[in-house]
Scaffold this active site. Structure first.
Site, PDB file in Angstrom:
ATOM      1  N   THR A   1      12.849   3.118 -30.525  1.00 41.51           N
ATOM      2  CA  THR A   1      12.111   2.155 -30.247  1.00 41.51           C
ATOM      3  C   THR A   1      12.547   1.858 -28.471  1.00 41.51           C
ATOM      4  O   THR A   1      13.048   2.661 -27.999  1.00 41.51           O
ATOM      5  CB  THR A   1      12.198   0.914 -30.541  1.00 41.51           C
TER       6      THR A   1
ATOM      7  N   TYR B   1      18.607  -5.605 -32.195  1.00 38.72           N
ATOM      8  CA  TYR B   1      18.315  -4.372 -33.241  1.00 38.72           C
ATOM      9  C   TYR B   1      18.474  -4.026 -32.226  1.00 38.72           C
ATOM     10  O   TYR B   1      18.185  -2.327 -32.674  1.00 38.72           O
ATOM     11  CB  TYR B   1      16.375  -5.367 -33.313  1.00 38.72           C
TER      12      TYR B   1
HETATM   13  N1  LIG Z   1       6.187  -2.085 -35.149  1.00 39.51           N
HETATM   14  C1  LIG Z   1       6.534  -1.137 -33.999  1.00 39.51           C
HETATM   15  O1  LIG Z   1       5.639  -1.430 -33.036  1.00 39.51           O
HETATM   16  C2  LIG Z   1       7.354  -0.863 -33.307  1.00 39.51           C
HETATM   17  C3  LIG Z   1       7.842   0.112 -32.443  1.00 39.51           C
HETATM   18  C4  LIG Z   1       8.429   0.729 -32.238  1.00 39.51           C
HETATM   19  C5  LIG Z   1       9.687   0.991 -32.688  1.00 39.51           C
HETATM   20  N2  LIG Z   1       8.856   0.607 -34.372  1.00 39.51           N
HETATM   21  C6  LIG Z   1       9.636   1.345 -34.970  1.00 39.51           C
HETATM   22  O2  LIG Z   1       9.034   2.179 -35.868  1.00 39.51           O
HETATM   23  C7  LIG Z   1       9.812   1.418 -37.146  1.00 39.51           C
HETATM   24  C8  LIG Z   1       8.796   1.264 -38.432  1.00 39.51           C
HETATM   25  O3  LIG Z   1       8.269   0.253 -38.058  1.00 39.51           O
HETATM   26  P1  LIG Z   1       6.874  -0.735 -38.324  1.00 39.51           P
HETATM   27  O4  LIG Z   1       6.803  -1.893 -37.513  1.00 39.51           O
HETATM   28  O5  LIG Z   1       6.071   0.311 -39.602  1.00 39.51           O
HETATM   29  O6  LIG Z   1       8.253  -1.863 -39.760  1.00 39.51           O
HETATM   30  P2  LIG Z   1       8.012  -2.564 -41.086  1.00 39.51           P
HETATM   31  O7  LIG Z   1       9.313  -3.407 -41.260  1.00 39.51           O
HETATM   32  O8  LIG Z   1       6.645  -2.468 -41.316  1.00 39.51           O
HETATM   33  O9  LIG Z   1       8.475  -1.555 -41.879  1.00 39.51           O
HETATM   34  C9  LIG Z   1       9.447  -0.921 -42.590  1.00 39.51           C
HETATM   35  C10 LIG Z   1       9.775  -0.233 -44.064  1.00 39.51           C
HETATM   36  O10 LIG Z   1      11.215   0.160 -44.456  1.00 39.51           O
HETATM   37  C11 LIG Z   1      11.108  -0.363 -45.522  1.00 39.51           C
HETATM   38  N3  LIG Z   1      13.349   0.163 -45.521  1.00 39.51           N
HETATM   39  C12 LIG Z   1      13.879  -1.291 -44.297  1.00 39.51           C
HETATM   40  N4  LIG Z   1      15.097  -1.256 -44.667  1.00 39.51           N
HETATM   41  C13 LIG Z   1      14.945   0.102 -45.815  1.00 39.51           C
HETATM   42  C14 LIG Z   1      16.072   0.036 -46.891  1.00 39.51           C
HETATM   43  N5  LIG Z   1      17.452  -0.074 -46.823  1.00 39.51           N
HETATM   44  N6  LIG Z   1      16.314   1.539 -47.216  1.00 39.51           N
HETATM   45  C15 LIG Z   1      14.619   1.807 -47.857  1.00 39.51           C
HETATM   46  N7  LIG Z   1      13.387   1.511 -46.834  1.00 39.51           N
HETATM   47  C16 LIG Z   1      14.080  -0.282 -46.074  1.00 39.51           C
HETATM   48  C17 LIG Z   1      10.971  -1.797 -45.352  1.00 39.51           C
HETATM   49  O11 LIG Z   1      10.821  -2.351 -46.964  1.00 39.51           O
HETATM   50  C18 LIG Z   1       9.428  -1.673 -44.889  1.00 39.51           C
HETATM   51  O12 LIG Z   1       8.496  -0.806 -46.066  1.00 39.51           O
HETATM   52  C19 LIG Z   1      10.999   0.937 -37.175  1.00 39.51           C
HETATM   53  O13 LIG Z   1      11.936   1.982 -37.058  1.00 39.51           O
HETATM   54  C20 LIG Z   1      11.080   0.359 -35.804  1.00 39.51           C
HETATM   55  O14 LIG Z   1      11.927   0.518 -35.485  1.00 39.51           O
HETATM   56  C21 LIG Z   1       8.411  -0.301 -34.079  1.00 39.51           C
END
Ligand SMILES: NC(=O)c1ccc[n+]([C@@H]2O[C@H](COP(=O)([O-])OP(=O)(O)OC[C@H]3O[C@@H](n4cnc5c(N)ncnc54)[C@H](O)[C@@H]3O)[C@@H](O)[C@H]2O)c1
Length: 360
Positions: free
Chosen positions: A132, A166
Site C-alpha cells: 500500500t 496497519y
Molecule cells: N482497498 C484499497 O483501497 C487498498 C489500497 C491499497 C492496498 N490495499 C491492499 O489490498 C489488499 C486487499 O484489500 P481489500 O480492500 O480487498 O481488503 P478486504 O478487507 O476487503 O479483503 C481482505 C480479505 O482478506 C481476508 N483475510 C483477512 N485475514 C485473513 C486470514 N488470516 N486468513 C485468510 N484470509 C484473511 C478477509 O476475510 C478478506 O476477505 C490488502 O493487502 C490491502 O493492504 C488495498
C-alpha cells in the site's frame, strides 16, 4: 505458455474477488482462492459476479486462515501453484489503531506463513505481495511543496515511514518478502496500490458512504486540514484496472534481468488525484442524476469538514505514489477514472443491498 495456477489469498475480499473475475474472464488460468472470511470477507461477493465461480472448472475455493503455520497436507494440495498473489490482509486503519496485534498476526505472521508455503511449492514462479501507499507515510500537500521542486509522489525505492499500525504491518510484510527472496531465493515482487474502488466494496469505505449519505440525507465527514479549508486527497483506481496492471506485469516480466535476489516493486496508480470534497461532489451529482432517472429519492450533499488529526489520529491527509515506472513500462489504466467511477455508482444504485453491511 502453459496455464498459470494462481493462489489468491483474501479471495472473498473486495480486491481479491475482482482479481478472480478479471482472471477468469481474460485468461485460461486456474485460480485457487483462500480466505478465512473475516468481517470484511464474504462469499456473497463471489456468488454475485457475472461468472459463477463456484461452478467454474478453473476455480477452487479453500477455507483457510493464513495466521496458522502451513501444514504438509495443505502444501501438498497446492503443488501445482505457479503464482501466489498475497492480497489478503487486515486492511482497515481504524481497526489497526484499536487492535494492532490483530494486524501483526494477519499481515506479518500471515505473510510469513505464505512465504513459508512458497518455499514448499516446486512449481512456484512468483510470489506477489500486495502492499500500500501508506507504507511511505504522509505526502506533502501540493501547496506545501516548494516552488521549483518537482516532487510528484513517492517512488518505488523511497524510505518507509509508516504512521499507523496497519501501515507498519504492511511495511513489515514487505521486509519479510525481501528477506525470503534474499535468504531462500524465492522469486518475489511487491506492488503498492492507492485507493481502490469498485463494485461490492465494504459499505464502511468512502464511496459507498457518500452514496448512502445522498440517499439517506445524512452528513459525510470530509477529512481536512486544521483550518478546515483543504480536504485530504488521494489517487483513485478501479479494482479491475489494478488486476489488469498485475496481469500486464506477469506477462511482461520486467524484472527479468534484474539483479538476482532483489525484490522489484511497482506502483499501481490511477490517472486522477482528487481531493475528497471534489470526489464527494462527483459522487453526489451522479447519484442525484441517476437517482432521478430511476425515480429514487435523493438529497443534496451534506458534509462537514473535520480536522483529520484530532478526528482520526494515525490517518494522513495525503498519500501519493509516483506511477512513472509503470507508465515507462507501457501500462496505463484501460478504464478511465471518470467512466469507472460513474459505472460503479450506477451499479451501486442498481444493487442497493451492497450499500448495507447485511449484504456481507
Ligand atoms: N482497498 C484499497 O483501497 C487498498 C489500497 C491499497 C492496498 N490495499 C491492499 O489490498 C489488499 C486487499 O484489500 P481489500 O480492500 O480487498 O481488503 P478486504 O478487507 O476487503 O479483503 C481482505 C480479505 O482478506 C481476508 N483475510 C483477512 N485475514 C485473513 C486470514 N488470516 N486468513 C485468510 N484470509 C484473511 C478477509 O476475510 C478478506 O476477505 C490488502 O493487502 C490491502 O493492504 C488495498
Amino acid at each position: 505458455m502453459g496455464k498459470r495456477v494462481f493462489l489468491i489469498t483474501g479471495i472473498a475480499g473486495f480486491v481479491g474477488h475482482h482479481f478472480l473475475e478479471h482472471i477468469l474472464k481474460n485468461t485460461d488460468d486456474v485460480v485457487v482462492g483462500i480466505d478465512s472470511l473475516t468481517y470484511s470477507g464474504s462469499l456473497e461477493r463471489l456468488r454475485d459476479i457475472e461468472i459463477d465461480p463456484f461452478h467454474h472448472p478453473r476455480f477452487k475455493y479453500l477455507s483457510y486462515d493464513f495466521r496458522q503455520p502451513v501444514g504438509a497436507n495443505f502444501a501438498q494440495e497446492l503443488q501445482d501453484v505457479t503464482h501466489i498473489l498475497h492480497i489478503g490482509a487486515e486492511s482497515h486503519v481504524d481497526h489497526s489503531i484499536s487492535d494492532p496485534m490483530r494486524f501483526v498476526m494477519a499481515n506479518v505472521v500471515g505473510t510469513t506463513n505464505m512465504l513459508e508455503l512458497a518455499k514448499m511449492l516446486p512449481n512456484l514462479e512468483l510470489f506477489v505481495y500486495f502492499s500500500t501507499d501508506e507504507v511511505f507515510g504522509p505526502a506533502p500537500l501540493p501547496a506545501d511543496i516548494p516552488a521549483g521542486d518537482d516532487w510528484n509522489g513517492y517512488r518505488e525505492d523511497d524510505t518507509h515511514n509508516p504512521k499507523n499500525p496497519y501501515a507498519a504491518t504492511k511495511s513489515a510484510g514487505e521486509q519479510m518478502v525481501t528477506s525470503f527472496a534474499n535468504t531462500y531465493g524465492i522469486p518475489c515482487i511487491i506492488t503498492r496500490q492507492m485507493n481502490i474502488f469498485g463494485e461490492r466494496q465494504h459499505p464502511e469505505k468512502f464511496i459507498p458512504k457518500v452514496i448512502n449519505a445522498v440517499l439517506n440525507n445524512t452528513v459525510v465527514p470530509i477529512h481536512a486540514t486544521p483550518d478546515k479549508k483543504q480536504a485530504g486527497m488521494r489517487h483513485y483506481i478501479h479494482a479491475r484496472n489494478v488486476a489488469h496492471a498485475h496481469l500486464f506485469l506477469l506477462d511482461k516480466k520486467p524484472w527479468i534481468g534484474a539483479p538476482p535476489r532483489s525484490v522489484p516493486s511497482y506502483h499501481i496508480v490511477g490517472e486522477v488525484e482528487i481531493d475528497n470534497l471534489s470526489l464527494a461532489h462527483i459522487i453526489a451529482d451522479t447519484v442525484i442524476r441517476v437517482g432521478e432517472e430511476k425515480g429514487l429519492k435523493t438529497h443534496p450533499l451534506r458534509y462537514d469538514m473535520v480536522d483529520f488529526h484530532s478526528a482520526r489520529p494515525g490517518h494522513d491527509l495525503r498519500y501519493a505514489l509516483n506511477g512513472g515506472k509503470m507508465r515507462e513500462l507501457g501500462w496505463s489504466p484501460p478504464k478511465n477514472f471518470h467512466d469507472s467511477m460513474v459505472k460503479t455508482i450506477e451499479w451501486s444504485l442498481n444493487s442497493p443491498r451492497w450499500l448495507k453491511n447485511s449484504a456481507l
